[in-house]
Design a protein around this motif. Structure first.
Motif, PDB file in Angstrom:
ATOM      1  N   ARG A   1       0.353  -1.398   0.125  1.00  0.00           N
ATOM      2  CA  ARG A   1       0.210   0.073  -0.261  1.00  0.00           C
ATOM      3  C   ARG A   1       0.962   1.015  -0.175  1.00  0.00           C
ATOM      4  NH1 ARG A   1      -3.937  -3.090   3.274  1.00  0.00           N
ATOM      5  NH2 ARG A   1      -2.314  -1.566   5.187  1.00  0.00           N
ATOM      6  N   ALA A   2       1.931   0.920   0.310  1.00  0.00           N
ATOM      7  CA  ALA A   2       2.544   2.016   0.597  1.00  0.00           C
ATOM      8  C   ALA A   2       3.364   2.759   0.086  1.00  0.00           C
ATOM      9  CB  ALA A   2       3.842   1.997   2.152  1.00  0.00           C
TER      10      ALA A   2
ATOM     11  N   ASP B   1       2.610   1.829  -3.291  1.00  0.00           N
ATOM     12  CA  ASP B   1       1.092   2.321  -4.120  1.00  0.00           C
ATOM     13  C   ASP B   1       0.644   3.841  -3.768  1.00  0.00           C
ATOM     14  OD1 ASP B   1      -0.063   1.340  -5.736  1.00  0.00           O
ATOM     15  OD2 ASP B   1      -1.815   1.154  -5.198  1.00  0.00           O
ATOM     16  N   LEU B   2       0.945   4.230  -2.637  1.00  0.00           N
ATOM     17  CA  LEU B   2       0.957   6.162  -2.390  1.00  0.00           C
ATOM     18  C   LEU B   2       2.542   6.264  -3.195  1.00  0.00           C
ATOM     19  CD1 LEU B   2      -0.894   7.713  -0.287  1.00  0.00           C
ATOM     20  CD2 LEU B   2       1.337   7.309   1.158  1.00  0.00           C
TER      21      LEU B   2
ATOM     22  N   GLU C   1       3.231   4.951  -5.692  1.00  0.00           N
ATOM     23  CA  GLU C   1       3.049   4.605  -7.273  1.00  0.00           C
ATOM     24  C   GLU C   1       4.118   4.158  -7.653  1.00  0.00           C
ATOM     25  OE1 GLU C   1       2.012   8.761  -9.151  1.00  0.00           O
ATOM     26  OE2 GLU C   1       0.755   9.094  -8.267  1.00  0.00           O
TER      27      GLU C   1
ATOM     28  N   ARG D   1      11.604   8.135  -3.501  1.00  0.00           N
ATOM     29  CA  ARG D   1       9.947   8.272  -2.922  1.00  0.00           C
ATOM     30  C   ARG D   1      10.245   6.911  -1.976  1.00  0.00           C
ATOM     31  NH1 ARG D   1       7.112   8.771  -8.906  1.00  0.00           N
ATOM     32  NH2 ARG D   1       8.254   9.973  -9.321  1.00  0.00           N
TER      33      ARG D   1
ATOM     34  N   ALA E   1       7.668   6.234   1.610  1.00  0.00           N
ATOM     35  CA  ALA E   1       7.300   5.052   1.697  1.00  0.00           C
ATOM     36  C   ALA E   1       7.563   3.881   2.644  1.00  0.00           C
ATOM     37  CB  ALA E   1       7.539   4.308   0.378  1.00  0.00           C
TER      38      ALA E   1
ATOM     39  N   VAL F   1       1.127  14.143  -0.746  1.00  0.00           N
ATOM     40  CA  VAL F   1       1.851  12.542   0.506  1.00  0.00           C
ATOM     41  C   VAL F   1       1.100  13.530   1.363  1.00  0.00           C
ATOM     42  CG1 VAL F   1       3.145  11.079   1.299  1.00  0.00           C
ATOM     43  CG2 VAL F   1       2.466  11.676  -1.098  1.00  0.00           C
TER      44      VAL F   1
ATOM     45  N   ARG G   1      -2.376  13.883   1.796  1.00  0.00           N
ATOM     46  CA  ARG G   1      -3.510  12.966   2.092  1.00  0.00           C
ATOM     47  C   ARG G   1      -3.113  11.723   3.376  1.00  0.00           C
ATOM     48  NH1 ARG G   1      -1.413   9.705  -2.978  1.00  0.00           N
ATOM     49  NH2 ARG G   1      -0.916  11.273  -3.874  1.00  0.00           N
ATOM     50  N   THR G   2      -1.822  11.979   3.670  1.00  0.00           N
ATOM     51  CA  THR G   2      -1.829  10.439   4.861  1.00  0.00           C
ATOM     52  C   THR G   2      -2.255  12.161   6.304  1.00  0.00           C
ATOM     53  OG1 THR G   2       0.459  11.951   5.535  1.00  0.00           O
ATOM     54  CG2 THR G   2       0.250   9.743   3.721  1.00  0.00           C
TER      55      THR G   2
END
Lengths: 274, 321
Positions: free
Chosen positions: B115-116, B118-119, B121, B140, B144, B178, B181-182
């Motif tokens: 998931r991380a 994915d966050l 990308e 990235r 993550a 990010v 979002r988080t």
């Protein structure tokens, strides 16, 4: 011009590597002379005699003792190298201390171990004067003594490449591991050890190969009872006066070392190292 | 809003100099904060004391109200994105992200790590080793790897400095997205004023171990508290102890009335694309730069002009630098 500049190197290799090797190859295929030296006819008999279980046992035993010595060097050398790599400004002092034994003769250092290990030596004297033992412990003239001598003599050859590997590790990797929740032991196991693989490979090669050919240490500390391939070869050229057999044993030893080295060099870690 | 981090009179000395000098700071949960200053101003040392890599000589670090001065890095619920990313070179991108979760013993660490990734990308490159990733991709993974632990506070030590300028702008936007979002509090260390201004909810400008000003980007830019802050956040023209930004500085051929002005001569003009930077030499000595719209620039080198500004655009300080 290029050829001319390469000439000294070629001469050096021809004179000190190719020529002796050719002589040994030739000797191994000849018959022994009565007073040493070699005679015709050409024969493969020396190699056939090496297949004797007695000699195979010696070869096997050399491999085993060398493996143990290498493992012990790794066990002692890794923490030492790690300590030195993190010693900050005292780093050079500790490195000098590791190299200090090289300032004295190999022979003197090995004899010193006799004085430590023998029945009336340092360890037994101290233990018996403390009343801990009734009769001296058999510390000298066995495999254990040979192992101690080999580890002692070759430890620096493990510590130095290991130190070089550990010193190159980016300190921020250790900080990142701690930052992600890893305690020091976990960081050691999950980050430092895997990244030290090149140091383990280089150190192991540098210790294992000279151990395999060692003859002075097993001779002095093993008391003749603990025979390794090196002693066998030495005997053939001296007391036994069987130069062809000694040459054959040397070639087999070289072959064993070369095969092991090639195996290591083909491994993944070694490729990354280069 | 509750306070996630509080620094109280933090001091750190290194042999020969004081790196951090009486720094106090309070960050609310969920914000994007920056520590901005020139190299050697103490911003990285401050960050390292929050992360647990340096111990303060005096003062306190409080995380969610608890003093953490004596806690080791692995005992603090903060995470750091290092300047060089510090990815483990022997582990894949996915294993790097899983590193902290494995330490924590999470059973569903694989799902969390995926998931991380994915966050940020980067799912497609999860099996690559760091050496097989580009600078932006490493960045990235590092992000993550820290975010997946859901820290109370994420520390970022000049994470964009190693990227090329185009990628840096793109990563800047992603970083902000990010963070939003988080909802994790970000504390971002940088020496790039543009980065700090564009990203931060509030930014602290540091100089010589001290925080000179801690406020919103607008306030810090438009109402700098000290001459240093004014000079560090963008160019500034000094007329005695009065500072004026180039975009507020006017150049005219006729002497303007009712506004402060100086006489000078055009030295050079630099075409910047969206505007022209006109450099002038003042008759009283010193220089001034004016940002002039492209279509209004028709000055010749050596031409005598008037340099003027509106009094409302003046930045006044007690001590000019």
């Amino acid at each position: 011009m290029r050829r001319a500049l390469l000439l000294p190197a070629r001469l050096w290799i021809a004179l000190f590597f190719a020529a002796p090797l050719a002589i040994i190859c030739a000797y191994s295929l000849l018959t022994r002379g009565d007073y040493g030296g070699v005679e015709t006819p050409w024969t493969l008999e020396s190699f056939a005699r090496l297949a004797d279980p007695l000699y195979l046992a010696i070869l096997w035993r050399s491999l085993w003792i060398s493996t143990l010595a290498t493992a012990l060097c790794a066990l002692l050398g890794f923490p030492l190298a790690l300590f030195i790599a993190r010693a900050g400004r005292h780093k050079n002092l500790y490195l000098q201390l590791v190299l200090l034994p090289f300032w004295t003769s190999f022979l003197v250092r090995t004899y010193a171990w006799i004085f430590i290990l023998r029945d009336t030596g340092l360890i037994n004297t101290v233990l018996s004067s403390l009343g801990l033992i009734a009769k001296p412990l058999p510390l000298l003239y066995n495999d254990g003594a040979v192992l101690i001598g080999l580890v002692y003599n070759f430890l620096p050859f493990f510590v130095l490449p290991m130190f070089a590997t550990l010193e190159r590790l980016d300190p921020s990797l250790m900080e990142a591991a701690a930052d992600l929740g890893a305690r020091p032991l976990s960081t050691l196991r999950r980050v430092i050890l895997p990244l030290s693989a090149p140091g383990f490979v280089a150190g192991a090669v540098l210790v294992f190969i000279p151990c395999l050919g060692a003859y002075l240490t097993p001779d002095l500390l093993g008391g003749g009872k603990s025979v390794m391939v090196g002693n066998l070869i030495q005997n053939q050229f001296t007391t036994a006066r069987d130069w062809p057999f000694g040459s054959a044993a040397s070639l087999i030893l070289m072959l064993a070392s070369a095969v092991l080295l090639a195996a290591v060099m083909r491994s993944r870690t070694a490729r990354e190292l280069i | 809003m509750d306070t996630v981090l509080e620094l109280r009179a933090l001091v750190k000395n290194f042999p020969g100099h004081r790196a951090v000098d009486n720094v106090s700071l309070s960050l609310s949960r969920g914000g994007f904060y920056s520590l901005l200053g020139p190299s050697g101003c103490g911003k990285t040392t401050t960050l390292r004391m929050i992360g647990g890599f340096e111990t303060p000589d005096s003062g306190q670090v409080l995380l969610a109200g608890n003093v953490v001065n004596n806690l080791k890095p692995w005992q603090r619920n903060v995470s750091t994105v290092f300047q060089n990313y510090a990815l483990f070179p022997h582990l894949t991108a996915l294993a790097n992200v899983e590193f902290g979760l494995r330490e924590r013993g999470d059973a569903d660490r694989r799902e969390q790590a995926l998931r991380a990734l994915d966050l940020v990308e980067l799912s497609a490159k999860r099996d690559r080793l760091p050496a097989q990733l580009s600078g932006g991709e490493k960045q990235r993974v590092a992000l993550a790897r820290s975010l997946v632990l859901a820290p109370q506070l994420l520390l970022l030590d000049e994470p964009l400095a190693a990227l090329d300028p185009k990628l840096r702008k793109q990563m800047r936007a992603e970083l902000k997205a990010v963070q939003r979002r988080t909802g994790i509090t970000f504390l971002f260390v940088t020496h790039d004023q543009e980065e700090a201004l564009s990203l931060s909810d509030k930014l602290a400008v540091m100089n010589a171990g001290r925080i000179e000003q801690f406020d919103t980007p607008e306030t810090v830019y438009l109402r700098p508290a000290t001459a240093f802050v004014a000079g560090f956040l963008g160019a500034i023209n000094w007329f005695g102890s009065t500072g004026v930004r180039p975009e507020s500085t006017r150049i005219t051929r006729q002497k303007p009335s009712d506004v402060p002005c100086r006489r000078g001569a055009i030295e050079s003009a630099l075409f910047m694309g969206n505007c022209v930077h006109v450099n002038t030499a003042l008759d009283t000595g010193g220089r001034a730069v004016a940002e002039v719209p492209r279509d209004q620039h028709d000055f010749k080198e050596g031409e005598p002009v008037w340099i003027s500004w509106a009094p409302s655009d003046e930045l006044n300080f007690e001590v000019a630098s």
